[in-house]
Design an enzyme around this catalytic site. Structure first.
Site, PDB file in Angstrom:
ATOM      1  N   CYS B  76       0.845  -1.201   0.000  1.00 38.92           N
ATOM      2  CA  CYS B  76       0.000   0.000   0.000  1.00 38.92           C
ATOM      3  C   CYS B  76       0.878   1.248   0.000  1.00 38.92           C
ATOM      4  O   CYS B  76       0.576   2.242  -0.670  1.00 38.92           O
ATOM      5  CB  CYS B  76      -0.901   0.032   1.232  1.00 38.92           C
ATOM      6  SG  CYS B  76      -1.701  -1.518   1.643  1.00 38.92           S
ATOM      7  N   CYS B  79       2.080   3.266  -3.245  1.00 37.22           N
ATOM      8  CA  CYS B  79       1.250   4.304  -3.866  1.00 37.22           C
ATOM      9  C   CYS B  79       0.852   5.396  -2.886  1.00 37.22           C
ATOM     10  O   CYS B  79       0.764   6.562  -3.239  1.00 37.22           O
ATOM     11  CB  CYS B  79      -0.029   3.684  -4.439  1.00 37.22           C
ATOM     12  SG  CYS B  79       0.254   2.634  -5.867  1.00 37.22           S
ATOM     13  N   HIS B  80       0.577   4.993  -1.661  1.00 39.18           N
ATOM     14  CA  HIS B  80      -0.088   5.912  -0.742  1.00 39.18           C
ATOM     15  C   HIS B  80       0.835   6.541   0.296  1.00 39.18           C
ATOM     16  O   HIS B  80       0.360   7.260   1.171  1.00 39.18           O
ATOM     17  CB  HIS B  80      -1.223   5.184  -0.020  1.00 39.18           C
ATOM     18  CG  HIS B  80      -2.337   4.753  -0.926  1.00 39.18           C
ATOM     19  ND1 HIS B  80      -3.172   5.647  -1.550  1.00 39.18           N
ATOM     20  CD2 HIS B  80      -2.735   3.515  -1.324  1.00 39.18           C
ATOM     21  CE1 HIS B  80      -4.053   4.974  -2.294  1.00 39.18           C
ATOM     22  NE2 HIS B  80      -3.804   3.688  -2.179  1.00 39.18           N
ATOM     23  N   CYS B 114      -8.747  -2.359  -3.989  1.00 39.36           N
ATOM     24  CA  CYS B 114      -7.334  -2.024  -4.221  1.00 39.36           C
ATOM     25  C   CYS B 114      -6.469  -3.279  -4.139  1.00 39.36           C
ATOM     26  O   CYS B 114      -5.557  -3.469  -4.942  1.00 39.36           O
ATOM     27  CB  CYS B 114      -6.848  -1.030  -3.159  1.00 39.36           C
ATOM     28  SG  CYS B 114      -6.877   0.683  -3.674  1.00 39.36           S
ATOM     29  N   CYS B 177     -34.046   1.376  13.867  1.00 41.64           N
ATOM     30  CA  CYS B 177     -32.888   2.056  14.445  1.00 41.64           C
ATOM     31  C   CYS B 177     -33.313   3.400  15.028  1.00 41.64           C
ATOM     32  O   CYS B 177     -32.905   3.782  16.127  1.00 41.64           O
ATOM     33  CB  CYS B 177     -31.825   2.301  13.381  1.00 41.64           C
ATOM     34  SG  CYS B 177     -31.570   0.967  12.207  1.00 41.64           S
ATOM     35  N   CYS B 180     -34.781   3.772  18.650  1.00 39.32           N
ATOM     36  CA  CYS B 180     -33.847   3.808  19.774  1.00 39.32           C
ATOM     37  C   CYS B 180     -32.926   5.018  19.678  1.00 39.32           C
ATOM     38  O   CYS B 180     -32.819   5.797  20.627  1.00 39.32           O
ATOM     39  CB  CYS B 180     -33.008   2.531  19.814  1.00 39.32           C
ATOM     40  SG  CYS B 180     -33.847   1.137  20.576  1.00 39.32           S
ATOM     41  N   HIS B 181     -32.259   5.151  18.550  1.00 41.18           N
ATOM     42  CA  HIS B 181     -31.123   6.080  18.478  1.00 41.18           C
ATOM     43  C   HIS B 181     -31.502   7.516  18.179  1.00 41.18           C
ATOM     44  O   HIS B 181     -30.717   8.429  18.447  1.00 41.18           O
ATOM     45  CB  HIS B 181     -30.108   5.567  17.455  1.00 41.18           C
ATOM     46  CG  HIS B 181     -29.454   4.277  17.858  1.00 41.18           C
ATOM     47  ND1 HIS B 181     -28.546   4.202  18.878  1.00 41.18           N
ATOM     48  CD2 HIS B 181     -29.611   3.012  17.393  1.00 41.18           C
ATOM     49  CE1 HIS B 181     -28.146   2.934  19.015  1.00 41.18           C
ATOM     50  NE2 HIS B 181     -28.783   2.202  18.130  1.00 41.18           N
ATOM     51  N   ARG B 218     -21.305  -4.206  14.145  1.00 37.91           N
ATOM     52  CA  ARG B 218     -22.187  -3.598  15.150  1.00 37.91           C
ATOM     53  C   ARG B 218     -23.635  -3.606  14.707  1.00 37.91           C
ATOM     54  O   ARG B 218     -24.543  -3.919  15.455  1.00 37.91           O
ATOM     55  CB  ARG B 218     -21.706  -2.161  15.430  1.00 37.91           C
ATOM     56  CG  ARG B 218     -22.447  -1.477  16.560  1.00 37.91           C
ATOM     57  CD  ARG B 218     -22.135  -2.117  17.883  1.00 37.91           C
ATOM     58  NE  ARG B 218     -23.113  -1.727  18.880  1.00 37.91           N
ATOM     59  CZ  ARG B 218     -24.278  -2.329  19.066  1.00 37.91           C
ATOM     60  NH1 ARG B 218     -24.624  -3.345  18.299  1.00 37.91           N
ATOM     61  NH2 ARG B 218     -25.098  -1.924  19.998  1.00 37.91           N
ATOM     62  N   CYS B 222     -27.028  -5.512  16.244  1.00 37.53           N
ATOM     63  CA  CYS B 222     -28.305  -4.881  16.571  1.00 37.53           C
ATOM     64  C   CYS B 222     -29.462  -5.611  15.893  1.00 37.53           C
ATOM     65  O   CYS B 222     -30.514  -5.836  16.506  1.00 37.53           O
ATOM     66  CB  CYS B 222     -28.312  -3.421  16.082  1.00 37.53           C
ATOM     67  SG  CYS B 222     -27.791  -2.234  17.327  1.00 37.53           S
TER      68      CYS B 222
END
Lengths: 106, 261, 151
Positions: B76, B79-80, B114, B177, B180-181, B218, B222
């Site tokens: 990686c 290039c980066h 990539c 979702c 609750c959130h 995650r 849920c």
């Protein structure tokens, strides 16, 4: 491949109490985690941690399955002499992993 | 990467002052990071790069970043940039629009693409240790920068798809979702405070997982909790949800690697 | 057949599949809402308050304490998403409580309280729960029997 983060002050006065902090990457597999196909993931934990400085084991700890993954161990020692500090972790198969840091005592 | 050989290896022995993590706080408009819903002890763990277990994963990612691999022996870094310096702020604009695919792509998808196209290797599996390590390394480079996801007008359709999923009642328990959130953030489900669900710390080290995991993990958790069948890793729906959430969090600072209970 | 919904549309498929699906459908009782309650116990079941209490404090079965607190001194970390169950039996009678547990959406379409006795209409219901109510008719009666004792 396991990684560790170690914090040691680079410099201290003779007789000063310094704090050393270590965080080592380890799954601390308890042996009680069930596998989807039945049975358990085999236990593999660290058993002992030692810090050797100025020719002596200045700090040691026993670890047990209740310790969570990636154990964080912090302790204090008295800076006496410039030189290397050796950290050693031993697992329950007897494998040993060591790391070193240096400190300048003025 | 399931080898448990406990070998001496290169480590980063951090001496001197610890690097300071940015204050993870409100964007000034009342939005609150999940950081603010945690106990002081857990916050302290995130704030201290010497105690934050996610930093071990960042180190792992840094090693993978520089390691030549594949038939052409590329890394990686080729290039980066050697230390990932070209990656500052990148994770803060993901999910992004992939012109070739004609749809949104998340960071995991981009890294996998990539790997296949430029490193010429089999892309790392979703939620695998190498993929999470690279994601955490790249997202950590954006720590402190503000989320910019969603400014690209080509993403508006994906954001609306995500918003629709956010409001869908899922599972046998028929909960969305949003219920609750959005409606109940700050109240407790059992012992657990419900956060506002801004994904500014991902990939997070979740104490419940004892390891680093992605937002997809995650969300799948849920969905299982409301007794729904979760979307598979890499599903367009999970990318759409992440896109919606990052757009919703636009302007908030990135915290990766977050520590969460 | 009182209380059992006839499962139409199960003609096709194999005998095995039909009998499994019929079993799932048979778990959902029909009921009638009269005024602000469901006066007749589901499937004529007789509720037991001690079983009802056990269901309510079981965070995998009743799920109640994830949202509700109540007079359960041995329980810790009860949620605060919903009102306390204390005094429930003095506020509502059995018929009213039955409606609130079985079909709370009738009183508030946006409620977060799950409908405890229907073959879920949520998206992507997990295979283990498909076509099944969260609580059986007997469970519902047990819960209602216990709630009516809370004064």
């Amino acid at each position: 491949m396991s990684r560790a983060l170690i914090h040691v002050p680079p410099r201290a006065r003779a007789g000063e109490i310094i704090e050393i902090r270590t965080l080592v990457q380890h799954p601390m597999e308890t042996g009680f985690r069930p596998l989807p196909e039945g049975g358990f993931v085999p236990r593999l934990i660290l058993r002992r941690f030692e810090c050797i400085y100025d020719g002596a084991v200045v700090f040691a700890a026993e670890l047990h399955p209740a310790v969570a993954a990636n154990p964080y161990i912090a302790f204090r020692l008295r800076a006496t002499r410039s030189g290397g500090i050796l950290f050693r972790w031993i697992d329950d198969q007897g494998a040993v992993r060591e790391e070193r840091a240096g400190i300048e005592v003025i | 990467m399931t080898s448990r050989r406990f070998s001496t290896a290169l480590i980063a022995a951090l001496i001197a002052a610890m690097t300071s993590a940015p204050a993870s706080s409100e964007a000034g408009d009342g939005r609150r990071s999940g950081y603010l819903f945690m106990s002081p002890q857990t916050r302290a763990m995130q704030d201290d790069d010497m105690a934050n277990p996610g930093m071990l994963t960042v180190l792992e990612g840094a090693e993978l970043w520089s390691r030549p691999t594949g038939p052409a022996g590329r890394s990686c870094a080729d290039c980066h940039g050697a230390d990932g310096s070209g990656m500052r702020g990148v994770a803060a604009r993901y999910p992004a629009f992939d012109v070739a695919e004609g749809k949104p792509v998340d960071l995991a998808g981009r890294i996998r693409k990539c790997s296949a196209e430029h490193l010429l290797i089999e892309p790392p599996a979703f939620e695998s240790r190498p993929l999470l390590a690279l994601m955490t390394f790249v997202a950590h480079k954006a720590r402190g920068t503000r989320v910019t996801t969603g400014e690209d007008p080509r993403l508006s359709r994906g954001i609306e798809t995500g918003r629709g999923l956010w409001r869908t009642r899922f599972g046998q328990l028929e909960l969305s979702c949003a219920q609750c959130h959005d409606d109940n953030a700050g109240r407790r489900l059992g012992s657990a405070p419900i956060p506002e669900a801004h994904p500014t710390g991902y990939p997070i080290h979740r104490l419940e997982w004892q390891t680093v995991g992605s937002l997809q993990r995650r969300i799948r958790g849920c969905l299982t909790g409301v007794r729904a069948e979760p979307f598979p890793y890499g599903a367009d729906e999970l990318i759409a949800l992440e896109l919606f959430l990052m757009d919703r969090a636009r302007g908030m600072p990135m915290e990766t690697p977050g520590v969460r209970p | 057949m009182r209380g059992i919904r006839r499962c139409t549309g199960l003609i096709a498929a194999g005998l095995m599949a039909a009998s499994v699906a019929a079993d799932a459908c048979a778990q959902v009782a029909t009921y009638e809402i009269v005024g602000d309650g469901i006066p007749i116990p589901l499937q004529g079941a007789e509720g037991r308050a001690d079983r009802g209490r056990a269901i309510i404090v079981d965070r995998q079965k009743g799920l109640c304490l994830l949202c509700h607190s109540g007079p359960f001194p041995e329980q810790r970390f009860m949620g605060d998403l919903a009102p306390s169950l204390e005094g429930t039996g003095s506020r509502w009678n059995a018929a009213q409580l039955r409606l609130r547990v079985v079909a709370p959406e009738r009183l508030d379409p946006d409620t977060i309280m799950p409908a405890y006795h229907r073959a879920g209409s949520g998206a992507r219901v997990a295979p283990a729960h498909r076509g099944r109510p969260i609580l059986s008719a007997q469970d519902i009666e047990d819960v209602v029997a216990f709630l009516t004792t809370l004064r």
